[in-house]
Design a protein around this motif. Structure first.
Motif, short mmCIF file in Angstrom:
data_model
loop_
_atom_site.label_atom_id
_atom_site.label_comp_id
_atom_site.label_asym_id
_atom_site.label_seq_id
_atom_site.Cartn_x
_atom_site.Cartn_y
_atom_site.Cartn_z
N ILE A 127 0.88 -1.17 0.00
CA ILE A 127 0.00 0.00 0.00
C ILE A 127 0.92 1.22 0.00
O ILE A 127 2.04 1.17 0.51
N GLY A 128 0.46 2.27 -0.60
CA GLY A 128 1.29 3.47 -0.66
C GLY A 128 0.56 4.58 -1.35
O GLY A 128 -0.67 4.56 -1.46
N GLY A 129 1.32 5.52 -1.85
CA GLY A 129 0.70 6.59 -2.58
C GLY A 129 1.53 7.84 -2.63
O GLY A 129 2.69 7.87 -2.23
N ILE A 130 0.86 8.89 -3.12
CA ILE A 130 1.50 10.18 -3.32
C ILE A 130 0.68 11.24 -2.59
O ILE A 130 -0.54 11.23 -2.64
N LEU A 136 -3.74 13.90 -3.77
CA LEU A 136 -3.68 12.74 -2.88
C LEU A 136 -4.01 11.52 -3.73
O LEU A 136 -5.07 11.48 -4.37
N ALA A 137 -3.10 10.54 -3.77
CA ALA A 137 -3.30 9.37 -4.63
C ALA A 137 -2.87 8.09 -3.91
O ALA A 137 -1.76 7.59 -4.10
N PRO A 138 -3.75 7.51 -3.06
CA PRO A 138 -3.42 6.22 -2.45
C PRO A 138 -3.53 5.10 -3.47
O PRO A 138 -4.32 5.17 -4.41
N GLU A 139 -2.70 4.05 -3.29
CA GLU A 139 -2.73 2.92 -4.22
C GLU A 139 -2.42 1.61 -3.50
O GLU A 139 -1.86 1.60 -2.41
N PHE A 140 -2.81 0.51 -4.15
CA PHE A 140 -2.58 -0.84 -3.66
C PHE A 140 -2.07 -1.67 -4.83
O PHE A 140 -2.51 -1.48 -5.96
N LYS A 169 10.54 -3.67 3.92
CA LYS A 169 9.15 -3.22 4.03
C LYS A 169 8.88 -1.85 3.40
O LYS A 169 7.74 -1.54 3.11
N TRP A 170 9.88 -1.00 3.21
CA TRP A 170 9.66 0.38 2.77
C TRP A 170 10.39 0.69 1.48
O TRP A 170 11.52 0.25 1.28
N SER A 171 9.74 1.48 0.63
CA SER A 171 10.40 1.96 -0.59
C SER A 171 9.91 3.37 -0.90
O SER A 171 8.86 3.81 -0.42
N PHE A 172 10.67 4.05 -1.72
CA PHE A 172 10.34 5.39 -2.18
C PHE A 172 10.28 5.37 -3.70
O PHE A 172 11.13 4.77 -4.34
N SER A 173 9.27 6.02 -4.25
CA SER A 173 9.13 6.06 -5.71
C SER A 173 9.31 7.48 -6.21
O SER A 173 9.01 8.44 -5.51
N LEU A 174 9.80 7.58 -7.44
CA LEU A 174 10.04 8.87 -8.07
C LEU A 174 9.62 8.74 -9.53
O LEU A 174 10.07 7.83 -10.23
N SER A 217 7.21 16.22 -14.85
CA SER A 217 6.45 16.65 -13.69
C SER A 217 6.74 15.67 -12.56
O SER A 217 6.05 14.68 -12.38
N PRO A 218 7.81 15.92 -11.80
CA PRO A 218 8.23 14.95 -10.80
C PRO A 218 7.22 14.78 -9.67
O PRO A 218 6.61 15.73 -9.22
N THR A 219 7.03 13.54 -9.27
CA THR A 219 6.23 13.21 -8.09
C THR A 219 7.03 12.19 -7.26
O THR A 219 7.77 11.38 -7.80
N VAL A 220 6.85 12.24 -5.96
CA VAL A 220 7.52 11.35 -5.04
C VAL A 220 6.47 10.62 -4.22
O VAL A 220 5.50 11.22 -3.78
N GLY A 221 6.64 9.32 -4.04
CA GLY A 221 5.71 8.53 -3.26
C GLY A 221 6.42 7.61 -2.30
O GLY A 221 7.64 7.48 -2.33
N ILE A 222 5.64 6.95 -1.45
CA ILE A 222 6.18 6.01 -0.48
C ILE A 222 5.32 4.75 -0.52
O ILE A 222 4.12 4.82 -0.78
#
Length: 184
Positions: free
Chosen positions: A28-31, A53-57, A141-146, A175-180
């Motif tokens: 689970i994660g999102g931006i 706000l963009a949650p995702e699964f 368990k954790w990652s960061f997306s770009l 258009s950079p976005t960062v997520g977790i």
């Protein structure tokens, strides 16, 4: 001695996440995004704030192949009024390992979109091609997306009283976005 011990601990930690993106793994994660834009002219000064706000699964159906879904909500000012947009839909991505913890993750997504603006509402479809997406797997368990670049296509039909209009947006840009993400 301390350097050797630190290097050994780093090597052990790296080995524990080498099996990332295996079949059956979920996340689970999102931006969460906020940006401001301003314009200053001779007699005009405009400043706007955008919110996303963009949650995702997602779940890996095969090693390195993920399917998922997300809900993307954005709030943006437009000519003195606020636009609300919601998009929901599935996506698919493939993880290409660049080095130990970094992956190139091209992604394709489709979805249904709803927007409201100045007492008008519109429905339509959205497609997204994330061409510059990367993920850094910080731990098991954790990652960061770009995401550095995407190609988006949106079509919306608005209606107010007896007036119907179609809006088509085609965007290729940086258009950079960062997520977790949290894996389980």
């Amino acid at each position: 001695m301390k350097r050797i011990l630190c290097c050994a601990l780093f090597a052990i930690a790296s080995c524990t996440i080498a099996s990332a993106q295996e079949r059956g793994e979920m996340y689970i994660g999102g931006i969460l995004g906020v940006s401001t834009h301003s314009f200053n002219g001779d007699d005009t000064s405009i400043s706007d704030t955008y919110f996303q706000l963009a949650p995702e699964f997602g779940i890996f159906v095969r090693d390195n192949l993920r399917v998922g879904g997300k809900i993307d909500y954005s709030l943006a000012p437009l000519i003195g009024r606020t636009t609300h947009t919601v998009a929901i839909g599935p996506n698919i991505a493939y993880y290409l390992r660049i080095c130990d913890r970094i992956y190139y993750v091209p992604e394709v997504g489709l979805g249904f979109a709803y927007a409201s603006y100045d007492k008008m509402s519109g429905v339509g479809f959205v497609s997204e091609f994330r061409l510059g997406a990367f993920e850094y797997r910080h731990s098991e368990k954790w990652s960061f997306s770009l995401n550095l670049m995407s190609l988006d296509y949106t079509t919306l039909s608005f209606s107010k009283e007896k007036v119907t209009s179609n809006e088509v947006n085609f965007q290729l840009g940086i258009s950079p976005t960062v997520g977790i993400k949290f894996y389980f």
